[in-house]
Motif scaffolding. Structure first.
Motif, PDB file in Angstrom:
ATOM      1  N   ARG A  53      -2.646   1.245   6.050  1.00 36.93           N
ATOM      2  CA  ARG A  53      -3.152   1.795   4.959  1.00 36.93           C
ATOM      3  C   ARG A  53      -4.105   0.553   4.345  1.00 36.93           C
ATOM      4  O   ARG A  53      -5.173   0.857   3.821  1.00 36.93           O
ATOM      5  CB  ARG A  53      -2.371   2.163   4.015  1.00 36.93           C
ATOM      6  CG  ARG A  53      -1.540   3.559   4.360  1.00 36.93           C
ATOM      7  CD  ARG A  53      -0.819   3.984   3.007  1.00 36.93           C
ATOM      8  NE  ARG A  53       0.371   4.783   3.624  1.00 36.93           N
ATOM      9  CZ  ARG A  53       1.476   5.262   3.093  1.00 36.93           C
ATOM     10  NH1 ARG A  53       1.676   4.403   1.788  1.00 36.93           N
ATOM     11  NH2 ARG A  53       2.157   6.125   3.257  1.00 36.93           N
ATOM     12  N   ALA A  85       3.158  -6.610   2.530  1.00 39.13           N
ATOM     13  CA  ALA A  85       2.410  -5.884   3.759  1.00 39.13           C
ATOM     14  C   ALA A  85       1.019  -6.054   3.941  1.00 39.13           C
ATOM     15  O   ALA A  85       0.377  -5.544   4.697  1.00 39.13           O
ATOM     16  CB  ALA A  85       3.038  -4.576   3.947  1.00 39.13           C
ATOM     17  N   TRP A 138       2.120   1.095   6.024  1.00 40.71           N
ATOM     18  CA  TRP A 138       1.663   0.368   4.747  1.00 40.71           C
ATOM     19  C   TRP A 138       0.520  -0.459   5.331  1.00 40.71           C
ATOM     20  O   TRP A 138      -0.592  -0.460   4.622  1.00 40.71           O
ATOM     21  CB  TRP A 138       2.678  -0.495   4.531  1.00 40.71           C
ATOM     22  CG  TRP A 138       3.756   0.202   3.589  1.00 40.71           C
ATOM     23  CD1 TRP A 138       3.327   1.829   3.118  1.00 40.71           C
ATOM     24  CD2 TRP A 138       4.840  -0.341   2.869  1.00 40.71           C
ATOM     25  NE1 TRP A 138       4.969   1.977   2.308  1.00 40.71           N
ATOM     26  CE2 TRP A 138       5.556   0.858   2.374  1.00 40.71           C
ATOM     27  CE3 TRP A 138       5.455  -1.589   2.941  1.00 40.71           C
ATOM     28  CZ2 TRP A 138       6.886   0.693   1.684  1.00 40.71           C
ATOM     29  CZ3 TRP A 138       6.812  -1.574   2.197  1.00 40.71           C
ATOM     30  CH2 TRP A 138       7.489  -0.490   1.738  1.00 40.71           C
ATOM     31  N   ARG A 140       2.402   5.025  -1.718  1.00 37.63           N
ATOM     32  CA  ARG A 140       1.981   5.726  -2.603  1.00 37.63           C
ATOM     33  C   ARG A 140       2.885   6.640  -3.144  1.00 37.63           C
ATOM     34  O   ARG A 140       3.604   7.485  -2.647  1.00 37.63           O
ATOM     35  CB  ARG A 140       1.098   6.813  -1.477  1.00 37.63           C
ATOM     36  CG  ARG A 140      -0.238   6.087  -0.984  1.00 37.63           C
ATOM     37  CD  ARG A 140      -0.972   7.045  -0.119  1.00 37.63           C
ATOM     38  NE  ARG A 140      -2.141   6.104   0.667  1.00 37.63           N
ATOM     39  CZ  ARG A 140      -2.464   6.507   1.612  1.00 37.63           C
ATOM     40  NH1 ARG A 140      -2.165   7.554   2.274  1.00 37.63           N
ATOM     41  NH2 ARG A 140      -3.323   5.653   2.428  1.00 37.63           N
ATOM     42  N   ARG A 199       7.467   2.730   9.000  1.00 39.74           N
ATOM     43  CA  ARG A 199       6.995   2.712   7.560  1.00 39.74           C
ATOM     44  C   ARG A 199       6.161   1.520   7.077  1.00 39.74           C
ATOM     45  O   ARG A 199       5.172   1.666   6.662  1.00 39.74           O
ATOM     46  CB  ARG A 199       8.233   3.153   6.634  1.00 39.74           C
ATOM     47  CG  ARG A 199       7.732   3.074   5.085  1.00 39.74           C
ATOM     48  CD  ARG A 199       9.083   3.385   4.368  1.00 39.74           C
ATOM     49  NE  ARG A 199       9.844   2.132   4.189  1.00 39.74           N
ATOM     50  CZ  ARG A 199      10.452   1.982   2.839  1.00 39.74           C
ATOM     51  NH1 ARG A 199      10.306   2.736   1.980  1.00 39.74           N
ATOM     52  NH2 ARG A 199      11.198   0.711   2.682  1.00 39.74           N
ATOM     53  N   HIS A 200       6.744   0.548   7.493  1.00 34.14           N
ATOM     54  CA  HIS A 200       5.965  -0.759   7.502  1.00 34.14           C
ATOM     55  C   HIS A 200       4.814  -0.667   7.950  1.00 34.14           C
ATOM     56  O   HIS A 200       3.646  -1.513   7.564  1.00 34.14           O
ATOM     57  CB  HIS A 200       6.645  -1.906   7.810  1.00 34.14           C
ATOM     58  CG  HIS A 200       8.402  -1.770   7.112  1.00 34.14           C
ATOM     59  ND1 HIS A 200       9.405  -2.441   7.509  1.00 34.14           N
ATOM     60  CD2 HIS A 200       8.555  -1.430   5.917  1.00 34.14           C
ATOM     61  CE1 HIS A 200      10.359  -2.395   6.809  1.00 34.14           C
ATOM     62  NE2 HIS A 200      10.039  -1.715   5.772  1.00 34.14           N
ATOM     63  N   PRO A 228       0.870  -1.130   0.048  1.00 33.29           N
ATOM     64  CA  PRO A 228       0.078  -0.103  -0.066  1.00 33.29           C
ATOM     65  C   PRO A 228       0.770   1.430  -0.001  1.00 33.29           C
ATOM     66  O   PRO A 228       0.596   2.256   0.677  1.00 33.29           O
ATOM     67  CB  PRO A 228      -0.877  -0.247   1.342  1.00 33.29           C
ATOM     68  CG  PRO A 228      -0.680  -1.657   1.460  1.00 33.29           C
ATOM     69  CD  PRO A 228       0.777  -1.996   1.023  1.00 33.29           C
TER      70      PRO A 228
END
Lengths: 416, 416
Positions: B141, B335, B138, A404, B134-135, A402
């Motif tokens: 999201r 992810a 994801w 962007r 960061r992961h 996911p």
């Protein structure tokens, strides 16, 4: 169009600079990456690419500066085969297929393409536009900035033209560029079941001339398959389209060899799409006629099949391969070009570099836009992606992430 | 936590209400969907679910009202098997594997798990936290609201504890809940290559007691495999962990039968994970011991393999299956829980309903959280997703869609 934009501190600027023609063989891997780079855009076009240090003094004071912070920039994706406009969805059939129903059983129960045709015929132009816009937005989020879109869920005069008008309106409203293809030869509509010759005659004598006169399509496509149109029928349709000035694309050899690839070569089509069952002999015909194969791994995956097209053999045969989603509600409800890159690498043995070239520059050439988009070279439209990644290989590697990308069309940020 | 929130006009409210235990057999399909529904949240918990018409008068004036406009609401995803914290990535190895390099060749060239171990040992706690965040973003999201995360790229005291502290910090900062698992038995670190017994003794006598005392892990996991730890070695490690009050999870039978599933049953582990090669006989042992299989199709897909675990046989055997990503930089850089649902349906023959139960409620039970999260029942924490879709089946059907669910944790919107 935008004023002056400078994207600085690009860790990897994948330019794809090189010969002004589709890439073949080892050229597919030559991405022409500039590290620690700046991309300068003026008036919507690439004005300069180079090392940060070299271009620093060329950035005008009034430029909009985007700091890439070491991340990767690539051209926007060009999705050269989609069925963008349709009503409804076929999630129920998806469930039935998983439970073991065959495509034939689903079609017999009123499902399949004809279900989408019925829903699309019943939808107004504004309804279709709203639905297409949703799909277009998904594509933009994934980094697709140019979309080929086909009609083919109308199969009558009013609905085919309505679909093409929706595509034209989407193109006009932007930001994604839409290239339109007439696909009335998608399947024989129910009212012509026992009169297929009449349907073909109607396309040849009425619809194709009308569409060509309106300018609503640049290409004509046909589904050459045992369940759709024979090679001879397809030849009749596409020959008429060519005579009216339309470029040719062709759904070929998806389920059986001998269904259209040789015809694509014979007619000088821009592309032969699918080709899951194509033979090596036929690849030579495509090469000789400069037909570009459009690989559609999403439909193989989403049908739960494993017969991916022989991409490596195509590369070895010197073909300028293209990678696209085949986004459609039946066989490929898959809007993501990054996922196509993953499938290309994991299931078809393409390298991340080959997959990237196939989904940007080579795809642009297949749409007659190779001199306008698909690479980041001086003078080209500045359609590009600022990825979350520092390395372009991560686009394929982080499967279905996911992530962007920031998306720019003609230098203007259009991130959804 | 939030005040009162009312989500109204939900086209499909997938509650998963039902017996307070993991679901098996046909129960996996019983989603308990309410149409035209309202979800009422008070103090972060589900206060009511029902038809719009029934609940309209129960919405307080000061409530925050979210209009779902006919779309679908499901519980947040619970990803019960991830390697969330690591430094670097292995995109270069991804490219090498596609080009034909074997796992063994890559490991011999300094790649594989030990490459990630070296990078992770070299990273500071704050660096690891930034990368893990960061992961985690994801995952959020994609709709994952609870994440099981394993150590195992440290393999020494300082780094294993650093990874666990990063997980604790991520959990504390929210919004995703992180459940921590110690996986020092991931592989034998290079400095113990010829002293594997010493490494095991160190885990048993030093690390496990230390971690248990700190409370930094709730579970202990081990990789039982020809290239990692034998069944006997795994038994020693997990028996110690159990004695120190840790729950047990187990990487079992990924590449060969007889590598750990029976042990998971013997030790009463919460889960046996992977199981690509598990035999039907062993499924009976898991059932008898109430071990939940955790299916990780992302690692099969991302390794370019096709030996998906026998999910249908597991369902038939009465096992309370769980679906998770196995997110990690080597075998599953994936992810996205929605993509796991697609793989579950297309590659393992699960229905969309079964896949949804496996990735929410059953996953919650596998983490000891079945009475807290995983379904939308009165009193449970209001972790839920307002999808772009009107039908839950579209989550799996629109493969790798760049769709964006609105994400709520404890009733508070946390959409990234």
């Amino acid at each position: 169009m935008a004023g002056t934009v400078a994207v600085i501190h690009i860790g990897q600027l994948v330019t794809l600079a090189g010969p002004q023609r589709p890439r073949v063989g080892t050229e597919l891997r030559e991405l022409n990456v500039i590290e620690d780079a700046t991309l300068l855009v003026k008036g919507g076009r690439v004005a300069a690419v180079g090392r940060d240090a070299e271009l620093r003094t060329r950035i005008p004071k009034q430029a909009t500066v985007v700091d890439a912070e070491g991340r990767c920039v690539t051209p926007g994706f060009v999705d050269a085969h989609t069925h963008l406009v349709f009503a409804g969805n076929r999630a129920a059939e998806f469930e039935q297929r998983i439970a073991g129903a065959t495509y034939q059983q689903i079609a017999a129960a009123g499902g399949g393409i004809l279900r989408t045709v019925a829903l699309t015929r019943a939808a107004s132009e504004d309804q279709l536009l709203a639905m297409a816009r949703r799909h277009r937005d998904w594509m933009l989020r994934g980094g697709t900035t140019t979309i080929e879109a086909k009609s083919g869920y109308g199969l009558d005069d009013a609905t085919e033209l309505r679909m093409l008008r929706v595509q034209a309106r989407l193109n006009n409203e932007g930001p994604a560029r839409i290239v339109s293809t007439l696909l009335a030869a998608h399947t024989v509509p129910p009212e012509f079941t026992n009169r297929r010759d009449e349907y073909i005659r109607w396309m040849v004598e009425a619809l194709i001339p009308e569409v060509a006169a309106t300018g609503l399509a640049e290409y004509c496509d046909a589904f050459c398959d045992d369940h759709a149109f024979t090679v001879n029928e397809t030849r009749v349709v596409l020959t008429a389209a060519r005579a009216h000035g339309l470029g040719l694309r062709l759904h070929a050899e998806q389920f059986r060899p001998g269904t259209g690839a040789a015809l694509a070569a014979e007619l000088g089509a821009a592309t032969a799409d699918h080709l899951e069952t194509v033979t090596e002999e036929t690849l030579g015909l495509l090469r000789a006629a400069n037909v570009q194969p459009v690989l559609l791994p999403g439909s193989v995956f989403a049908l739960g099949r494993t017969n991916y097209p022989p991409a490596r053999k195509m590369v070895e045969a010197g073909l300028a391969i293209v990678l696209a989603t085949d986004f459609n509600p039946g066989s490929s409800p898959v809007a993501s070009m990054p996922f196509m890159l993953s499938l290309a690498c994991l299931e078809m043995g393409l390298s991340p570099a080959e997959a990237l070239t196939a989904s940007t520059l080579n795809a642009a050439w297949s749409l007659g836009l190779g001199d306008t988009i698909g690479s980041l070279e001086i003078g080209k439209q500045a359609d590009f992606l600022l990825h979350e990644f520092t390395d372009y290989r991560e686009i394929a590697y982080f499967v279905a992430a996911p992530a962007r990308p920031r998306v720019f069309v003609a230098g203007k940020e259009v991130t959804q």
